[in-house]
Write a protein that holds these residues in place. Structure first.
Motif: not given
Length: 167
Positions: A52-55, A87-93, A106-110
């Motif tokens: 879901n986007g950055d999650e 459950y993870r949240i990332f620095s971007g999509t 390398v991107e996005p980062v957790v």
């Protein structure tokens, strides 16, 4: 006298601090597709995820949890005994390639990862035709606790989703 009581009440109410209380919600209901890497196996463990986007909500099922046979009772997988919910949240999509590539990008980062400490994963299997089976996955009592002890309580993830397998 009323002035003094009003001043004391104002000081009490405005001086209260909730500290680092952080209320989070997980909402993956609008995401209908359950993704995996390379298909679902009935002979090996499986990693399923919803983005879901950055999650991302990641589900790890043990070997034998998915079976190509109709279930009369739900298959129950206990979290932290044989299965897991992360459950993870990332620095971007984030894209599915993050989970499926041999070397993750390398991107996005957790930026935040929270594992479930308790709960049950239920799997119900029905037959679509003589070779195709549909597996409905539900989550119950999932308890996510952050590293600082905060509990994520508003979990709207009871229906994880549906996957199909073939013989």
């Amino acid at each position: 006298m009323k002035k003094y009581i009003s001043c004391v009440l104002c000081i009490i109410f405005f001086s209260c601090d909730d500290g680092d209380l952080e209320i989070e919600t997980l909402d993956f209901d609008s995401i209908t597709s359950v993704q995996n890497c390379g298909g679902v196996s009935v002979t090996a463990s499986n990693v399923l995820f919803k983005i879901n986007g950055d999650e991302a909500l990641i589900l790890e099922l043990p070997n034998g949890a998915i079976k190509n046979e109709i279930t009369t009772e739900d298959i129950a997988v206990n979290v932290n005994e044989s299965g897991s919910v992360i459950y993870r949240i990332f620095s971007g999509t984030v894209a599915s390639s993050y989970f499926c590539d041999d070397v993750p990008p390398v991107e996005p980062v957790v930026t935040k990862e929270v594992s479930a400490e308790d709960g049950i994963i239920y799997i119900t299997t029905t037959e679509l035709d003589s070779v195709t089976f549909e597996h409905t996955i539900r989550l119950s009592g999932i308890s996510l606790v952050t590293e600082n002890g905060s509990r994520i309580t508003d979990l709207r993830i009871n229906e994880f989703g549906t996957i199909t397998t073939s013989q």
